[in-house]
Design a protein around this motif. Structure first.
Motif, PDB file in Angstrom:
ATOM      1  N   PRO A   1     -56.891  18.117  44.611  1.00  0.00           N
ATOM      2  CA  PRO A   1     -56.426  18.706  43.323  1.00  0.00           C
ATOM      3  C   PRO A   1     -55.008  18.292  42.956  1.00  0.00           C
ATOM      4  CG  PRO A   1     -57.540  20.361  44.683  1.00  0.00           C
ATOM      5  CD  PRO A   1     -57.382  19.152  45.533  1.00  0.00           C
ATOM      6  N   VAL A   2     -54.112  18.222  43.940  1.00  0.00           N
ATOM      7  CA  VAL A   2     -52.725  17.820  43.647  1.00  0.00           C
ATOM      8  C   VAL A   2     -52.683  16.395  43.126  1.00  0.00           C
ATOM      9  CG1 VAL A   2     -50.440  17.463  44.648  1.00  0.00           C
ATOM     10  CG2 VAL A   2     -51.816  19.440  45.348  1.00  0.00           C
ATOM     11  N   GLN A   3     -53.422  15.514  43.790  1.00  0.00           N
ATOM     12  CA  GLN A   3     -53.439  14.121  43.365  1.00  0.00           C
ATOM     13  C   GLN A   3     -54.116  13.951  42.016  1.00  0.00           C
ATOM     14  OE1 GLN A   3     -51.190  12.590  44.916  1.00  0.00           O
ATOM     15  NE2 GLN A   3     -52.207  11.045  46.193  1.00  0.00           N
ATOM     16  N   GLN A   4     -55.110  14.802  41.759  1.00  0.00           N
ATOM     17  CA  GLN A   4     -55.750  14.716  40.448  1.00  0.00           C
ATOM     18  C   GLN A   4     -54.781  15.117  39.335  1.00  0.00           C
ATOM     19  OE1 GLN A   4     -59.284  17.097  40.707  1.00  0.00           O
ATOM     20  NE2 GLN A   4     -60.479  15.484  41.748  1.00  0.00           N
ATOM     21  N   ARG A   5     -53.945  16.121  39.615  1.00  0.00           N
ATOM     22  CA  ARG A   5     -52.930  16.478  38.608  1.00  0.00           C
ATOM     23  C   ARG A   5     -51.920  15.341  38.443  1.00  0.00           C
ATOM     24  NH1 ARG A   5     -53.491  21.599  41.144  1.00  0.00           N
ATOM     25  NH2 ARG A   5     -51.651  21.228  42.450  1.00  0.00           N
ATOM     26  N   ASN A   6     -51.551  14.710  39.544  1.00  0.00           N
ATOM     27  CA  ASN A   6     -50.663  13.544  39.447  1.00  0.00           C
ATOM     28  C   ASN A   6     -51.305  12.421  38.659  1.00  0.00           C
ATOM     29  OD1 ASN A   6     -48.555  14.708  40.901  1.00  0.00           O
ATOM     30  ND2 ASN A   6     -49.399  14.051  42.881  1.00  0.00           N
ATOM     31  N   LEU A   7     -52.628  12.262  38.831  1.00  0.00           N
ATOM     32  CA  LEU A   7     -53.343  11.245  38.047  1.00  0.00           C
ATOM     33  C   LEU A   7     -53.285  11.566  36.565  1.00  0.00           C
ATOM     34  CD1 LEU A   7     -56.577  10.302  40.055  1.00  0.00           C
ATOM     35  CD2 LEU A   7     -54.705   8.799  39.387  1.00  0.00           C
ATOM     36  N   ASP A   8     -53.424  12.853  36.225  1.00  0.00           N
ATOM     37  CA  ASP A   8     -53.338  13.237  34.816  1.00  0.00           C
ATOM     38  C   ASP A   8     -51.952  12.887  34.262  1.00  0.00           C
ATOM     39  OD1 ASP A   8     -55.905  14.213  34.989  1.00  0.00           O
ATOM     40  OD2 ASP A   8     -55.279  16.290  35.405  1.00  0.00           O
ATOM     41  N   THR A   9     -50.918  13.183  35.034  1.00  0.00           N
ATOM     42  CA  THR A   9     -49.558  12.834  34.601  1.00  0.00           C
ATOM     43  C   THR A   9     -49.394  11.324  34.465  1.00  0.00           C
ATOM     44  OG1 THR A   9     -48.706  14.789  35.729  1.00  0.00           O
ATOM     45  CG2 THR A   9     -47.114  13.082  35.141  1.00  0.00           C
ATOM     46  N   LEU A  10     -49.954  10.600  35.464  1.00  0.00           N
ATOM     47  CA  LEU A  10     -49.872   9.135  35.421  1.00  0.00           C
ATOM     48  C   LEU A  10     -50.588   8.584  34.200  1.00  0.00           C
ATOM     49  CD1 LEU A  10     -49.019   6.491  36.807  1.00  0.00           C
ATOM     50  CD2 LEU A  10     -51.192   6.566  38.084  1.00  0.00           C
ATOM     51  N   LYS A  11     -51.688   9.236  33.819  1.00  0.00           N
ATOM     52  CA  LYS A  11     -52.434   8.786  32.645  1.00  0.00           C
ATOM     53  C   LYS A  11     -51.596   8.921  31.394  1.00  0.00           C
ATOM     54  CE  LYS A  11     -55.956   7.655  30.041  1.00  0.00           C
ATOM     55  NZ  LYS A  11     -56.333   6.249  29.877  1.00  0.00           N
ATOM     56  N   ARG A  12     -50.892  10.047  31.281  1.00  0.00           N
ATOM     57  CA  ARG A  12     -50.041  10.231  30.110  1.00  0.00           C
ATOM     58  C   ARG A  12     -48.911   9.197  30.099  1.00  0.00           C
ATOM     59  NH1 ARG A  12     -51.040  15.693  31.510  1.00  0.00           N
ATOM     60  NH2 ARG A  12     -49.032  15.831  32.620  1.00  0.00           N
TER      61      ARG A  12
ATOM     62  N   LYS B   1     -43.814   8.215  39.927  1.00  0.00           N
ATOM     63  CA  LYS B   1     -45.078   8.938  40.107  1.00  0.00           C
ATOM     64  C   LYS B   1     -45.982   8.221  41.105  1.00  0.00           C
ATOM     65  CE  LYS B   1     -46.008  12.118  38.498  1.00  0.00           C
ATOM     66  NZ  LYS B   1     -45.936  13.501  39.051  1.00  0.00           N
ATOM     67  N   VAL B   2     -46.015   6.881  40.981  1.00  0.00           N
ATOM     68  CA  VAL B   2     -46.829   6.104  41.929  1.00  0.00           C
ATOM     69  C   VAL B   2     -46.318   6.293  43.345  1.00  0.00           C
ATOM     70  CG1 VAL B   2     -47.430   3.758  42.651  1.00  0.00           C
ATOM     71  CG2 VAL B   2     -47.646   4.416  40.244  1.00  0.00           C
ATOM     72  N   GLU B   3     -45.008   6.233  43.501  1.00  0.00           N
ATOM     73  CA  GLU B   3     -44.416   6.423  44.834  1.00  0.00           C
ATOM     74  C   GLU B   3     -44.717   7.825  45.369  1.00  0.00           C
ATOM     75  OE1 GLU B   3     -40.078   6.042  47.106  1.00  0.00           O
ATOM     76  OE2 GLU B   3     -40.252   5.687  44.938  1.00  0.00           O
ATOM     77  N   GLN B   4     -44.669   8.830  44.462  1.00  0.00           N
ATOM     78  CA  GLN B   4     -44.999  10.204  44.882  1.00  0.00           C
ATOM     79  C   GLN B   4     -46.435  10.293  45.370  1.00  0.00           C
ATOM     80  OE1 GLN B   4     -44.657  13.069  41.747  1.00  0.00           O
ATOM     81  NE2 GLN B   4     -45.097  14.834  43.084  1.00  0.00           N
ATOM     82  N   MET B   5     -47.346   9.678  44.649  1.00  0.00           N
ATOM     83  CA  MET B   5     -48.756   9.717  45.044  1.00  0.00           C
ATOM     84  C   MET B   5     -48.966   8.997  46.378  1.00  0.00           C
ATOM     85  SD  MET B   5     -50.689   9.172  41.369  1.00  0.00           S
ATOM     86  CE  MET B   5     -52.315   9.376  42.106  1.00  0.00           C
ATOM     87  N   ILE B   6     -48.277   7.871  46.562  1.00  0.00           N
ATOM     88  CA  ILE B   6     -48.415   7.142  47.826  1.00  0.00           C
ATOM     89  C   ILE B   6     -47.868   7.968  48.983  1.00  0.00           C
ATOM     90  CG2 ILE B   6     -47.626   5.104  49.095  1.00  0.00           C
ATOM     91  CD1 ILE B   6     -47.790   3.527  46.480  1.00  0.00           C
ATOM     92  N   LEU B   7     -46.758   8.651  48.724  1.00  0.00           N
ATOM     93  CA  LEU B   7     -46.181   9.501  49.779  1.00  0.00           C
ATOM     94  C   LEU B   7     -47.130  10.638  50.161  1.00  0.00           C
ATOM     95  CD1 LEU B   7     -42.422   9.704  48.663  1.00  0.00           C
ATOM     96  CD2 LEU B   7     -43.393   8.431  50.608  1.00  0.00           C
ATOM     97  N   ILE B   8     -47.791  11.229  49.153  1.00  0.00           N
ATOM     98  CA  ILE B   8     -48.764  12.295  49.443  1.00  0.00           C
ATOM     99  C   ILE B   8     -49.902  11.759  50.299  1.00  0.00           C
ATOM    100  CG2 ILE B   8     -50.494  13.812  48.420  1.00  0.00           C
ATOM    101  CD1 ILE B   8     -48.570  14.224  46.075  1.00  0.00           C
ATOM    102  N   GLU B   9     -50.415  10.587  49.922  1.00  0.00           N
ATOM    103  CA  GLU B   9     -51.483   9.978  50.714  1.00  0.00           C
ATOM    104  C   GLU B   9     -51.005   9.687  52.128  1.00  0.00           C
ATOM    105  OE1 GLU B   9     -54.672   9.367  50.047  1.00  0.00           O
ATOM    106  OE2 GLU B   9     -54.473  10.347  48.096  1.00  0.00           O
TER     107      GLU B   9
END
Length: 470
Positions: free
Chosen positions: A102-113, A148-156
């Motif tokens: 769910p967290v990454q999906q919200r990040n994806l929504d932000t990345l989409k915008r 945002k990309v770096e944040q998502m990579i860090l979460i992964e």
């Protein structure tokens, strides 16, 4: 406390089964954790690759816009921003499919915008009159996308590290667990081998001893049968050999008294009378011994259904005179038909009734009551459980004679045992021993109950069916 081998084997099997279950659970947990870790690693690599692709496509597009703005050459716009956007959209959709957090999906929504904003900036930047402010806004938007990309990579990466730590924990735990389980399994295997080997040797020893005992028993049985036959022959021959001198003594005594009675002193006549009486008792004793040696000798061919009512009527007929002398009467129930020896049952009933007649009370008429009852083996007190369901007949001979003291209840069935002197009651002390021998040979038992001066009761318990395994 001694534990049987069967119980040891069950305990060993239970422990081995428990060890197998524990080892399987540990192996499953480790394997499952390893698969999750591998899946998480593959997922993290896939997400990073897609994010890197998006970042790379954006930077290529941004570099193309800058080159176009500097040189105004159309070559920098090939491929077009629309084509580049399609590639970025494809990468984004792949990310959407593989990300379920769910967290990454919200990040994806932000990345989409952010991507949508970046796409509009790139479209505006490819115009010839693009301003410096537009280019700067594009750089700021790119920095946001990179963050945002770096944040998502860090979460992964964090999730991957957590799975890796769990994997290392279970892997480190599995080594001592597997070692302990293996050690216990080895010890159980050694113990089982030693126990089974010892039991096998003990079983071989027991079988050897049993075979030896069986041979000795068979030899003893053969010797016993031979001895019994010799004893029977000896008893038969001895009884006949003893009868002959007794007959001569009796004959010569009668002649002596007949011819020379008047010539003999009174004391001599009395001695001869006592000698004749002793000879008579000796003859009765020899006959009783013969009966005892033959009593209870039954074979499978002699076991036939016997109507005990007919046996009883024959015995009462034989004792009719004796009963009349004692003014006696016999009351009896209807007796059953049971398997046995005709001669043996006749001798049994004759001896029991004769015993009651012999020991009748002098001050009252003799009364004999014969009762019967069908019972089970359990009610009869059979020790073997396999006989509890068999049918038995309990027959009691109750009289109102002189009775006896209960302390002598077991003694009266022994050979030559008498509770009264010869001068009081005639007999050899063999009759009840014959009864016991006959009952024993029919797989039953006999017991006596008495009260001095009031009467006695003899109880016999016999199986209705004689079984071959008895």
């Amino acid at each position: 406390m001694h534990i049987s081998v069967q119980k040891k084997i069950r305990i060993g099997f239970f422990i081995a089964f428990t060890i197998i279950v524990v080892a399987s659970v540990v192996s499953y947990v480790i394997a499952r954790n390893l698969m999750h870790n591998a899946d998480r690693l593959s997922h993290a690599v896939e997400v990073s690759k897609r994010l890197d692709a998006i970042t790379r496509y954006l930077k290529d597009a941004e570099a193309a816009i800058r080159g176009y703005n500097l040189t105004k050459e159309q070559a920098f716009l090939n491929p077009s921003m629309e084509e580049r956007s399609i590639k970025i959209e494809n990468e984004y959709r792949k990310l959407r499919r593989i990300i379920d957090d769910p967290v990454q999906q919200r990040n994806l929504d932000t990345l989409k915008r952010l991507l949508d904003v970046k796409y509009m900036q790139l479209t505006a930047g490819q115009e010839k009159n693009a301003s410096t402010a537009t280019i700067q806004e594009a750089e700021v938007s790119m920095d946001r996308i990179d963050a945002k990309v770096e944040q998502m990579i860090l979460i992964e990466q964090a999730q991957l590290n957590e799975k890796t730590r769990m994997f290392h924990f279970f892997s480190g735990l599995s080594i001592p667990v597997v070692f302990v389980i293996s050690l216990i399994a080895i010890l159980i295997g050694i113990y089982s081998y030693v126990t089974l080997t010892r039991e096998f040797r003990l079983q071989l020893h027991i079988e050897t001893r049993m075979k030896s005992y069986q041979r000795e028993l068979q030899e003893n049985i053969t010797l016993l049968n031979k001895t019994n036959k010799e004893l029977e022959q000896f008893a038969y021959i001895a009884s006949h050999d003893l009868q002959e001198p007794l007959r001569k003594i009796s004959t010569f005594s009668d002649r002596l008294l007949t011819k020379h009675r008047n010539e003999l002193p009174d004391e001599a006549g009395q001695l001869i009378d006592r000698m004749v009486a002793a000879v008579g008792r000796m003859r009765v004793l020899i006959n009783d011994l013969l009966v005892f040696s033959r009593a209870g000798r039954i074979t499978p061919e002699s076991l036939v259904p016997i109507d005990l009512n007919e046996i009883l009527q024959d015995v009462i007929g034989d004792l009719e005179v004796s009963l009349q002398e004692k003014k006696g009467s016999i009351l009896f129930d209807q007796l059953p038909v049971i398997e046995g020896s005709d001669t043996g049952f006749h001798q049994l009933f004759l001896n029991l009734l004769s015993n009651s007649i012999k020991f009748a009370h002098p001050d009252r008429p003799l009364e004999i009551r014969i009762r019967r009852e069908l019972i089970t083996g359990r009610e009869a007190g059979m020790a073997s459980e396999k006989k509890w369901g068999d049918t038995y007949c309990r027959i009691s001979f109750e009289d109102n004679g002189i009775g006896f003291d209960q302390v002598y209840a077991d003694r009266i069935f022994l050979l030559f045992q008498r509770l009264h002197g010869v001068s009081e009651y005639k007999g050899t002390g063999i009759g009840l021993a014959i009864c016991k021998k006959i009952v024993d040979s029919h797989n039953g038992y006999i017991s006596a109950f008495g009260t001095a001066g009031e009467g006695s009761t003899f109880v016999i318990v016999l199986p209705v069916k004689q079984k071959s395994d008895d």
